[in-house]
Design a protein around this motif. Structure first.
Motif, PDB file in Angstrom:
ATOM      1  N   GLN A  90     -26.876  15.433 -28.515  1.00  0.00           N
ATOM      2  CA  GLN A  90     -26.231  14.123 -28.381  1.00  0.00           C
ATOM      3  C   GLN A  90     -24.729  14.251 -28.191  1.00  0.00           C
ATOM      4  OE1 GLN A  90     -27.133  11.477 -31.588  1.00  0.00           O
ATOM      5  NE2 GLN A  90     -25.186  10.422 -31.402  1.00  0.00           N
ATOM      6  N   SER A 108     -23.667  15.828 -24.873  1.00  0.00           N
ATOM      7  CA  SER A 108     -23.879  14.908 -23.759  1.00  0.00           C
ATOM      8  C   SER A 108     -22.841  13.802 -23.741  1.00  0.00           C
ATOM      9  CB  SER A 108     -25.266  14.272 -23.849  1.00  0.00           C
ATOM     10  OG  SER A 108     -26.242  15.256 -23.884  1.00  0.00           O
ATOM     11  N   TYR A 109     -22.539  13.246 -24.902  1.00  0.00           N
ATOM     12  CA  TYR A 109     -21.637  12.095 -24.918  1.00  0.00           C
ATOM     13  C   TYR A 109     -20.180  12.493 -24.849  1.00  0.00           C
ATOM     14  CZ  TYR A 109     -25.046   8.457 -25.374  1.00  0.00           C
ATOM     15  OH  TYR A 109     -26.045   7.591 -25.095  1.00  0.00           O
ATOM     16  N   ILE A 115     -18.988  14.293 -22.598  1.00  0.00           N
ATOM     17  CA  ILE A 115     -18.602  14.321 -21.184  1.00  0.00           C
ATOM     18  C   ILE A 115     -18.138  12.943 -20.704  1.00  0.00           C
ATOM     19  CG2 ILE A 115     -19.461  14.801 -18.879  1.00  0.00           C
ATOM     20  CD1 ILE A 115     -21.232  16.939 -20.268  1.00  0.00           C
ATOM     21  N   PRO A 116     -18.950  11.865 -20.855  1.00  0.00           N
ATOM     22  CA  PRO A 116     -18.409  10.551 -20.477  1.00  0.00           C
ATOM     23  C   PRO A 116     -17.182  10.153 -21.293  1.00  0.00           C
ATOM     24  CG  PRO A 116     -20.594  10.330 -21.440  1.00  0.00           C
ATOM     25  CD  PRO A 116     -20.369  11.769 -21.215  1.00  0.00           C
ATOM     26  N   MET A 135     -30.344  10.050 -24.424  1.00  0.00           N
ATOM     27  CA  MET A 135     -29.885  11.065 -23.482  1.00  0.00           C
ATOM     28  C   MET A 135     -29.870  10.522 -22.059  1.00  0.00           C
ATOM     29  SD  MET A 135     -29.325  13.521 -25.478  1.00  0.00           S
ATOM     30  CE  MET A 135     -29.203  14.989 -24.495  1.00  0.00           C
ATOM     31  N   ALA A 167     -26.784   8.420 -21.406  1.00  0.00           N
ATOM     32  CA  ALA A 167     -25.547   9.179 -21.231  1.00  0.00           C
ATOM     33  C   ALA A 167     -25.455   9.751 -19.828  1.00  0.00           C
ATOM     34  CB  ALA A 167     -25.454  10.293 -22.265  1.00  0.00           C
ATOM     35  N   TRP A 168     -26.543  10.386 -19.372  1.00  0.00           N
ATOM     36  CA  TRP A 168     -26.447  11.124 -18.117  1.00  0.00           C
ATOM     37  C   TRP A 168     -26.630  10.232 -16.905  1.00  0.00           C
ATOM     38  CZ3 TRP A 168     -24.370  15.728 -18.169  1.00  0.00           C
ATOM     39  CH2 TRP A 168     -24.435  16.475 -19.347  1.00  0.00           C
ATOM     40  N   LYS A 169     -27.463   9.176 -17.017  1.00  0.00           N
ATOM     41  CA  LYS A 169     -27.767   8.384 -15.826  1.00  0.00           C
ATOM     42  C   LYS A 169     -26.851   7.186 -15.665  1.00  0.00           C
ATOM     43  CE  LYS A 169     -32.590   9.717 -15.786  1.00  0.00           C
ATOM     44  NZ  LYS A 169     -33.888   9.318 -16.350  1.00  0.00           N
ATOM     45  N   LEU A 201     -22.199   8.625 -17.340  1.00  0.00           N
ATOM     46  CA  LEU A 201     -21.496   9.646 -16.557  1.00  0.00           C
ATOM     47  C   LEU A 201     -21.138   9.144 -15.160  1.00  0.00           C
ATOM     48  CD1 LEU A 201     -20.439  12.506 -16.478  1.00  0.00           C
ATOM     49  CD2 LEU A 201     -22.678  13.272 -15.751  1.00  0.00           C
ATOM     50  N   VAL A 224     -25.845  23.348 -10.648  1.00  0.00           N
ATOM     51  CA  VAL A 224     -26.435  22.139 -11.249  1.00  0.00           C
ATOM     52  C   VAL A 224     -27.703  21.757 -10.493  1.00  0.00           C
ATOM     53  CG1 VAL A 224     -26.084  19.676 -11.579  1.00  0.00           C
ATOM     54  CG2 VAL A 224     -24.294  21.270 -12.206  1.00  0.00           C
TER      55      VAL A 224
END
Lengths: 445, 180
Positions: free
Chosen positions: A194, A197-198, A200-201, A418, A421-423, A426, B162
């Protein structure tokens, strides 16, 4: 029996404590005066010659000390605010409105057994809470609290903040592994996934602010936002503001993103096997983190310590007691007496209370009025006092917001967390960088 | 009475003392990484090694390098290494790892590394005088001016990595013979 023994036995507990404490205090006072006379000049010279070094040491000490009241206030808010949201009363026994409840919690942690279960990796198990705590506390060092009131004005402040955030993850992972418990391990792994991942944004959302301010020093960023409320970056970076709040909640492991210690799923996550003050350190770090994230939101987007509006009544109250001569001495001696009497008079005249009660009420009222006047004077004429006021006022609005979220939102699932965060976060943060950079190029052309 | 510039008896400056402290901490924890037999402890020792290296960067007047070191190596890479170990290891498995069968390969690699490093250290012109303070804007100017092409090449390389990772991790939609 001799006289001394008989006298000693006749004293009650308070008397015994006083009989020991008073001579000790007098002796300590004499020693202090002696040391001050002998070593005073050297000490003053030493302080004068080593201001930067001593300022740094003082900053570290202040940062460590500041965590205690911060955590206590946040814990009390958590207890009381959520209780009101659940239509409960909350703590109301210890202290006025239960304000001393968090102190009781702290003492409770201290008095519990410091227990390590069989099979733990004892050294890693012991270091883990320290790493988590240090990681959160060190972030205080670069936060500007008021004009000129900051630990260290680092020119890589933003990078430093995220580096310290990374330390917290290391501690949580160590705790999860060393506990020798499947739930702890799951909590540690969840926290690592977690927070990495977080982060990064969270970092990318700040790039827009760094582009606008042209610096990574937090103090310079606040200075760049000073002026009026229109200069705050929240108006130019609304998307980054939202991303930073969401990712900040996840970084602080707060509900609705508190997957790492989801008690319905994995007992207490990484903290399952911890007890006593080691557990207390984790919770201290969590509540300090809530304040730090709020303070960072305020610093980056809401102008830090700058006031939202100019004080409408410009007054320059310069009190110079020396100019009044003997009059000031008389005023200092007479003011409390006169004030107490004046404030006590209405109660004494209007209701049927005794003279002593009226005097006590008058004395308390006088103290309230005097402290209020002094604070008001400091707020108006000292810019760091008003800076501190605005900084803490804005920060605690966000602390309240975080507590409010915890009281009202259900916890998300780990895959939703998750994926979000990524979809979503970011790409939104990347979009924000492009738009900001393009806007800066167009405006400056 | 100010704190003296150098340590009274030895005559070494405070920076030198700090350098020795960090260097000893770094080398010591690096040794622990290879000598400890519990792999998680090795990972923790590796984190300590990276932290000491960050301290050395600060001493050399490059705080941005130090912050990046902590951010990337401790906050991301070590975390991922520990994460992978924890996902794949169990306490019921062999707790003590047996690397010792590969000692000769490791010895050859170590000797080669020493030779290469010595050659680089000897052949580099280190310049004279104290290290210069490097600020963020200096680094940015170099990165986006003189070294733009390598920077972009690295970006493309990372993008390829990636995409490759996503491709490898992707499940086959038909459900059989995944990863062909």
């Amino acid at each position: 029996m001799s006289m001394a023994v008989v006298t000693w036995q006749r004293l009650n507990v308070v008397g015994k404590i006083l009989a020991i404490a008073v001579p000790v205090l007098i002796a300590l006072g004499l020693v202090t005066v002696g040391v001050a006379i002998l070593a005073g000049p050297f000490a003053i010279e030493f302080v004068g010659d080593n201001v930067p070094l001593l300022r740094f040491v003082a900053a570290i000490g202040a940062v460590l000390l500041l965590t205690i009241p911060t955590a206590f206030v946040v814990i009390f808010m958590e207890l009381k605010v959520i209780a009101r949201m659940n239509l409960r009363v909350g703590p109301d026994r210890v202290g006025p409105y239960g304000t001393a409840m968090s102190v009781v919690h702290g003492l409770k942690f201290l008095s519990k057994e410091d227990f390590a279960p069989l099979g733990v990796d004892l050294q890693v198990f012991t270091i883990a809470p320290v790493v988590v705590f240090v990681g959160s506390v060190m972030t205080f060092l670069v936060i500007p609290f008021a004009p000129g009131l900051f630990g260290l004005d680092m020119n890589v402040g933003v990078l430093y903040l995220f580096a310290m955030g990374g330390l917290t993850v290391v501690g949580l992972l160590m705790a999860g592994w060393a506990s020798f418990n499947k739930y702890s391990l799951l909590g540690g792994l969840r926290s690592a996934a977690q927070m990495v991942s977080y982060e990064i944004p969270l970092t990318l959302s700040l790039v827009g602010v760094v582009l606008l301010a042209g610096t990574m020093s937090l103090n310079q960023m606040v200075l760049a936002q000073s002026g009026s409320i229109a200069d705050w970056y929240v108006w130019q970076q609304p998307l980054a503001f939202v991303i930073f709040i969401i990712a900040g909640i996840a970084e602080a492991n707060r509900s609705p993103f508190d997957l790492t210690e989801a008690d319905q799923e994995i007992v207490a996550g990484f903290a399952t096997e911890y007890s006593g003050m080691r557990f207390g350190f984790f919770f201290f770090a969590e509540y300090v983190n809530v304040f730090v994230v709020s303070a960072l939101i305020v610093t980056f987007f809401l102008g830090g310590w700058t006031a939202p509006f100019d004080w409408p009544f410009p007054v320059a109250v310069a009190i110079d007691p020396l100019a009044w001569g003997v009059g000031s001495l008389v005023a200092i001696l007479a003011l409390p007496v006169v004030g107490t009497l004046v404030l006590a008079a209405p109660f004494w005249l209007s209701s049927r209370i005794t003279t002593l009660q009226a005097l006590v009420i008058g004395f308390i009222l006088f103290n309230v009025v005097a402290i209020g006047l002094v604070l008001g004077w400091a707020f108006v004429s000292l810019d760091w006092v008003s800076g501190l006021f605005w900084f803490f006022a804005k920060s605690y609005v966000f602390v309240f917001f975080f507590v409010w979220l915890r009281g009202s939102l259900p916890r998300v699932r780990i895959d939703q967390l998750m994926g979000f965060a990524w979809k979503w976060l970011l790409p939104a943060a990347l979009l924000n960088i492009f738009v900001t950079a393009a806007a800066i190029v167009i405006v400056n052309r | 009475m100010s704190i003296p510039e150098t340590i009274p008896i030895i005559g070494a400056s405070w920076d030198d003392v700090l350098f020795v402290l960090f260097a000893v901490a770094m080398l010591g924890s690096a040794l622990l990484v290879v000598t400890l037999r519990d792999i998680i402890r090795s990972g923790v020792a590796m984190i300590a090694c990276f932290a000491a290296l960050a301290g050395l960067y600060v001493l050399l007047g490059s705080p941005i390098m130090a912050a990046t070191q902590v951010l990337v190596y401790i906050g991301a890479i070590s975390i991922l290494v520990l994460f992978a170990i924890m996902l794949t290891q169990t306490k019921s498995g062999p707790a003590r790892l047996v690397f010792q069968t590969q000692w000769w390969a490791a010895a050859i690699a170590a000797v080669l590394l020493v030779v290469v490093l010595t050659a680089v250290v000897v052949s580099t012109d280190w310049g004279a005088g104290p290290p210069q303070e490097s600020t963020t804007s200096d680094v940015a100017r170099l990165l986006f001016d003189a070294y733009t092409l390598p920077f972009e090449a690295v970006s493309v390389l990372l993008l390829a990595a990636v995409i490759g990772g996503i491709f490898l991790a992707k499940r086959d939609p038909s459900g059989d013979e995944a990863g062909r």
